[in-house]
Design an enzyme around this catalytic site. Structure first.
Site, mmCIF file in Angstrom:
data_model
loop_
_atom_site.group_PDB
_atom_site.id
_atom_site.type_symbol
_atom_site.label_atom_id
_atom_site.label_comp_id
_atom_site.label_asym_id
_atom_site.label_seq_id
_atom_site.Cartn_x
_atom_site.Cartn_y
_atom_site.Cartn_z
ATOM 1 N N ARG A 614 0.845 -1.203 0.000
ATOM 2 C CA ARG A 614 0.000 0.000 0.000
ATOM 3 C C ARG A 614 0.878 1.250 0.000
ATOM 4 N NH1 ARG A 614 -5.177 0.671 1.501
ATOM 5 N NH2 ARG A 614 -5.301 -1.279 2.678
ATOM 6 N N GLU A 691 14.138 2.477 -0.462
ATOM 7 C CA GLU A 691 15.375 2.046 -1.107
ATOM 8 C C GLU A 691 15.165 1.364 -2.453
ATOM 9 O OE1 GLU A 691 18.115 1.008 2.728
ATOM 10 O OE2 GLU A 691 16.380 -0.240 2.368
#
Ligand SMILES: Cc1cc2nc3c(=O)[nH]c(=O)nc-3n(C[C@H](O)[C@H](O)[C@H](O)COP(=O)(O)OP(=O)(O)OC[C@H]3O[C@@H](n4cnc5c(N)ncnc54)[C@H](O)[C@@H]3O)c2cc1C
Ligand code: SF4
Lengths: 729, 323
Positions: A614, A691
């Site tokens: 999400r 990342e």
């Protein structure tokens, strides 16, 4: 009351979709944004005090036994209050989650640049001048500084041998066997590491620039020899960290020791040149990659063996092969790590340790395979998506790589590309496109948060940090959504160890870990409101400050007029990690122009397509991806911390010499999020996004360079000289 | 940074009076302050020359007189410069960053020190910083060093872009000595080669103040500045070329070429221009020009690429300009 959750099972109940305040998942402003733009968010070095003293770190010019013959003269210099050579000073920043002091000491320099003294003076200028006057004599040790100069360690537990790769290679229809290298890199966060320490005789209060406060407090306490209960660490605003501020840094410990000695507040700001050497760098890597494939390009074997380095006594080693364990199916697998113990500055986590460099090299190899096998690079990836974790056999918690690849390819216009290099030219510029897949492990870290709900609104508290990522924004959104409050009635307070211990910022786990703790705290409050209203939590609707159940309706102001409610959330990783393999996936696409004259590369556009569960706030998520993609440009084209081959020191240790991409290097970016809810990620179904954007980004650029001009660059960064050398004549 | 005195005179004679032994002029300070912070330079006294009225660009015969404290931004934006000396405007805009160019001055740019990393690192030996101490660059990181004009004592590059363009334009430096006498030095004679005294970079005498730079009458023809660097902006040149070319009857009638990124001073080799002048433009000719340019180059380890790069750049630039 506390809502405890151990993530043992999936959470198929998508509660966030049923809530009606409509803030979670929306593109909301960052509450700290205006403060930062206006300059009213203060950073560690901006802390003021009338009697503030200033410390300047002195660096070791060589490796070996250190002494300071003129220490007494320097102590007597104008304005100087102390020259600290305290054995409790730390050699380099602690590794992430160390929770204890890193290697300490000032008598023996293990690398050039190690802080071996702190000069404290009334003004910064006096401290710096005195520091420069301090003579540092070193009885030089003859130590190795080149990764090839030593016999590396080969840890057994980092080895994977499945099947017979050599055989697979010899029987393969197509094979790639090549070596790729990446250089040392640094985080180079905009805010230099800085600390201001206050000591009242009993309690140490440190305002630092740090990412993981609950660990940092213990690391600091252990370093200076105090009970953690007497140490408070604050970092409400942090100007970027990228891993370099995971562990306590040299400025913090030195400032604390000086404040304790002198009884006055002491500020230590790392000079930009310190920043490049006393904090952890990303290790250089040498990666041997082998791919064996059948006639359709299906992998029958893969090998990924990497050499990295670190100082003696550092536990961390760049986990280069982390992504290769689960990225692609292949029956025969050889993975392993070698660690060279050398005397360059300490290596540690830098944004996406492991996959950032590992996936990037691997995805260049995959491009080479696609070229060799004559398979479209997107199809090649899709063809090799594993059904289950290829080594453990565990199912994936959720796996949206194919969607990311296909949707990204469509949005980018991949189908228009030329399959062979050197097909498109504008003047002297070769034009080409390239792609790469993105992989990043996903993790949850223990985290706590508290919400106080009063008549006036809610306050969210955690020692979690916002290092520019958007923690303030998304925690506010989570709380507002659950409690049915407009965003301006939710205040988020972060970055103080007096608040419940959050996860800290690192490893992309902040939003999912501390965010879940905030969610649980909000749920806890919802339960208590439901009690007051006489219904169950699930039956309760909270919106715009009103609580509704069936035909009952009450304003939160009234419900809370006598008694505010406090909810505490606590999340811990559980058995999920044993039951499933969880990761985030994505795809990068890039278009570049390469000068046939000079070998200069210009990135013309990039598109990233990412699946990370999400998306809590598309704006902050997109910004993270933009950052990661920009780092990809740096990795592919510009960034290299060069070490002097004789003593290992960082040569280009400033922002003029260390080439981060500048605005002119960064083209328009497009970011696309693949719809995904990962039930194994906890009640928010959100995974880490911080990342993923860097993992493989550089490979899409290098692959585009190849597609443009036929130059295959395997040594990063692809500076003009390297591109020219690889250009087919 | 060592404590220092600071003076800001309003007149040239005041500046000379203030500039006694140990004093250093400061203009934009973009290079000097960095060096002072690191104590690579440690003057006792700074004499600020920003109020001497040297910030004007004025006609000078058929050319222009550029005051020493005209900023790089102002110079690059000046209409006359953009129209008549575009190679200079381009070179200026290829240098540093917008913020730096707003501070950096014409005189300061000419006198900026090298970016050799060892020069900035007081923990290492450097003959330029401390004569006779040795040169740490040899055997160390040499990729950003010079291949022409080097000596065994120093191989540091001159980093300026502006000076490269000015050298191609045959600019002259106007100086005023400590005793107030004015003189002019052609840029060709302004920079010294390192030899065994790399600390002596120019032919300036102690106390000399640069008052301006004189640009000769506009050259006409085509002009360009092309800079190759490790990122698209805000990086020093790996190699750069400033070129002015005039063609007559399809022959090269006049050409000037100066180079950055390869020499210990902004590099110009008149033999190269002599070869080209009067000739028809061909790739073979340009390649021969490259041979002449690089005949004395010493390609130390890590610097080999500059040979390839400068030749390719030279050929491509001349090809484009003679078309
Ligand atoms: C990060 C960075 C990147 C850069 N990139 C580039 C680049 O790409 N290309 C490029 O060309 N340059 C670049 N520069 C250098 C920049 O152009 C110079 O710093 C600037 O031009 C110096 O001018 P200044 O007026 O600030 O000089 P100052 O720093 O004030 O002075 C420099 C020296 O000149 C002397 N001086 C100044 N004016 C006079 C005068 N009138 N008479 C006698 N002596 C004088 C001073 O005493 C001092 O020794 C860069 C600089 C930085 C910091
Ligand atoms: S090359 Fe020149 S400036 Fe660099 S270290 Fe050697 S002597 Fe010093």
């Amino acid at each position: 009351m506390t809502f405890d959750l151990k993530i043992d099972e999936p959470h198929p109940d998508h509660r966030a979709d049923g809530l009606t305040q409509s803030v979670l998942g929306h593109d909301n402003d960052r509450p700290d944004g205006w403060l930062k733009v206006a300059g009213s968010a203060t950073y560690a070095a901006e802390e003021q005090a009338d009697d503030m003293l200033h410390g300047f770190l002195v660096r070791a010019p060589k490796v070996g036994a250190v002494s300071c013959p003129n220490l007494e003269q320097v102590r007597a210099m104008h304005g100087v209050r102390s020259v600290l050579r305290d054995r409790r000073m730390i050699r380099n920043a602690a590794q992430g989650t160390a929770n204890e002091a890193p290697v300490q000491g000032v008598d023996q320099a293990a690398y050039v640049g190690q802080p071996i003294a702190l000069v404290v003076a009334d003004s910064f200028e006096q401290a710096r001048h005195a520091a420069q006057a301090l003579v540092v004599s070193v009885e030089e040790d003859d130590v190795p500084v080149l990764p090839d100069a030593v016999e590396p360690e080969e840890p057994e537990d980092k080895k994977t041998e499945i099947g017979d790769l050599d055989r697979a290679m010899s029987e393969a229809a197509f094979r790639i066997d090549a070596v790729y290298t990446t250089p040392s890199m640094v985080s180079a966060a905009m805010e230099p590491h800085a600390a201001t320490a206050h000591w009242d005789g009993e309690t140490l209060t440190l305002r630092g620039s740090l990412q993981m406060l609950k660990f940092n407090r213990n690391e600091l306490a252990d370093s200076v020899g105090l009970d953690p209960a007497n140490v408070r660490v604050l970092a409400p605003y942090v100007g970027g960290g990228f891993g370099s501020k995971l562990g306590i840094s040299a400025d913090c410990v030195a400032a604390a020791l000086a404040a304790m000695e002198l009884g006055q507040p002491v500020r230590v700001v790392q000079h930009r040149r310190n920043v490049f050497e006393v904090n952890t760098r990303r290790s250089e890597t040498r990666q041997h990659i082998r791919l064996a494939a059948d006639a359709e390009g299906r992998l029958t074997g893969l090998g990924h063996e990497a050499l990295v380095s670190n100082l003696p006594d550092e536990e961390f080693s760049e986990p280069v092969i982390q992504g290769s364990h689960f990225a692609y199916a292949a029956a025969n697998r050889t993975l392993g790590m070698k660690i060279a113990r050398i005397h360059r500055s300490a290596a540690g986590s830098v944004r996406a340790p492991g996959e950032s460099v590992g996936v990037t090299a691997f995805e260049v190899a995959m491009d080479e395979l696609a070229q060799a096998a004559g398979v479209d690079p997107v199809d090649l990836r899709v063809r090799n998506i594993p059904e289950k974790d290829p080594e453990s056999g565990k199912p994936f918690s959720s796996h949206r790589l194919e969607a990311a690849l296909r949707q990204g390819a469509d949005a980018f216009g991949w189908s228009h590309r030329h399959a062979t290099p050197r097909q498109q030219r504008e003047g002297e510029w070769w034009i080409g496109t390239g792609m790469a897949a993105a992989f990043r492990v996903n993790m949850v870290i223990e985290a706590e948060a508290r919400i106080n709900l009063t008549r006036d609104g809610a306050t969210v508290m955690s020692d979690m940090t916002d290092i520019g990522t958007g923690s303030y924004a998304i925690f506010g959104q989570i709380a507002a959504e659950l409690l049915g409050l407009p965003l301006d009635r939710v205040e988020v307070q972060l970055g103080d160890t007096r608040f419940p211990p959050g996860s800290g910022s690192g490893g992309s786990f902040g939003a999912a870990s501390t965010g879940t703790a905030v969610w649980l705290a909000g749920m806890e409050i919802r339960k208590q409101i439901a009690d007051r209203l006489g219904c169950s939590e699930a039956e309760l609707t909270l919106q715009d400050g009103m609580a509704t159940y069936a035909n009952k309706r009450a304003s939160l102001r009234d419900l809370l007029s006598h008694e505010p409610i406090t909810g505490h959330g606590h999340v811990e990783p559980g058995e999920a990690a044993e039951k499933v393999r969880q990761a985030t996936f994505g795809a990068h696409f890039a278009e570049v122009a390469v000068s046939d004259v000079t070998g200069e590369v210009r990135v013309r556009r990039m598109l990233g397509s990412f699946a990370a569960g999400r998306i809590l706030n598309p704006r902050t998520a997109r910004s993270q991806c933009h950052g990661g993609m920009t780092w990809g440009i740096g990795m592919a084209l510009t960034e290299e911390l060069t070490h002097d081959r004789r003593d290992g020191h960082a040569v280009n240790r400033d922002l003029a010499g260390y080439h981060l991409p500048v605005n002119a290097d960064v083209p328009p970016f497009e970011v696309h999020f693949v719809e995904e809810l990962d039930d194994w990620a906890g009640p928010t179904q959100a995974k880490g996004i911080g990342e993923l954007g860097i993992c493989g980004a550089g490979a899409s650029i290098l692959n585009a360079v190849y597609n443009a001009c036929g130059a295959r660059v395997r040594d990063m960064p692809a500076t003009p000289d390297r591109v020219l050398a690889a250009l087919p004549s | 940074m060592r404590p220092f005195d600071y003076q800001r005179p309003d007149t040239l004679s005041g500046a000379h009076g203030a500039a006694r032994d140990g004093a250093t002029f400061i203009a934009g300070g973009t290079n000097l302050i960095d060096l002072m912070k690191l104590e690579v330079m440690a003057p006792d006294t700074l004499v600020d020359i920003s109020r001497l009225g040297l910030d004007r660009i004025e006609p000078h015969g058929d050319g222009l007189h550029v005051g020493a404290t005209v900023t790089n931004s102002d110079l690059a934006a000046d209409l006359r410069i953009r129209r008549d000396y575009p190679v200079l405007a381009r070179a200026l805009l290829a240098g540093a960053s917008g913020q730096l160019r707003n501070k950096a001055t014409t005189g300061g740019n000419l006198l900026q020190r090298t970016r050799c990393p060892y020069f900035y690192d007081t923990a290492t030996p450097c003959n330029k910083r401390r004569p006779g101490s040795g040169c740490a660059a040899f055997g160390g990181e040499m990729r950003n060093h010079a291949v022409l004009g080097t000596s065994e004592h120093c191989l540091a590059l001159h980093p300026s872009d502006m000076a490269v363009a000015m050298r191609a334009l045959d600019a002259t430096v106007e100086l005023e000595g400590a005793d107030g006498t004015r003189r002019e030095t052609a840029l060709d004679d302004f920079y010294r080669l390192p030899g065994d005294r790399p600390d002596r970079e120019t032919t300036l005498s102690a106390g000399d103040l640069i008052t301006g730079v004189i640009l000769p009458a506009p050259f006409g023809g085509r002009q360009t500045y092309r800079k190759v660097r490790d990122r698209a902006s805000y990086a020093f040149a790996l190699v750069s070329v400033a070129a002015t070319v005039r063609m007559e009857n399809d022959l090269i009638s006049n050409v000037a070429l100066a180079f950055g990124g390869i020499g210990t001073r902004p590099w110009r080799d008149h033999d190269v221009e002599d070869l080209l002048t009067g000739e028809a433009p061909t790739t073979a000719l340009f390649e021969k020009a490259g041979d002449i340019l690089m005949k004395d180059a010493v390609l130390r380890e890590g610097l080999e690429f500059k040979d390839t790069l400068v030749r390719r750049l030279l050929t491509a630039t001349l090809t484009e300009m003679t078309q």
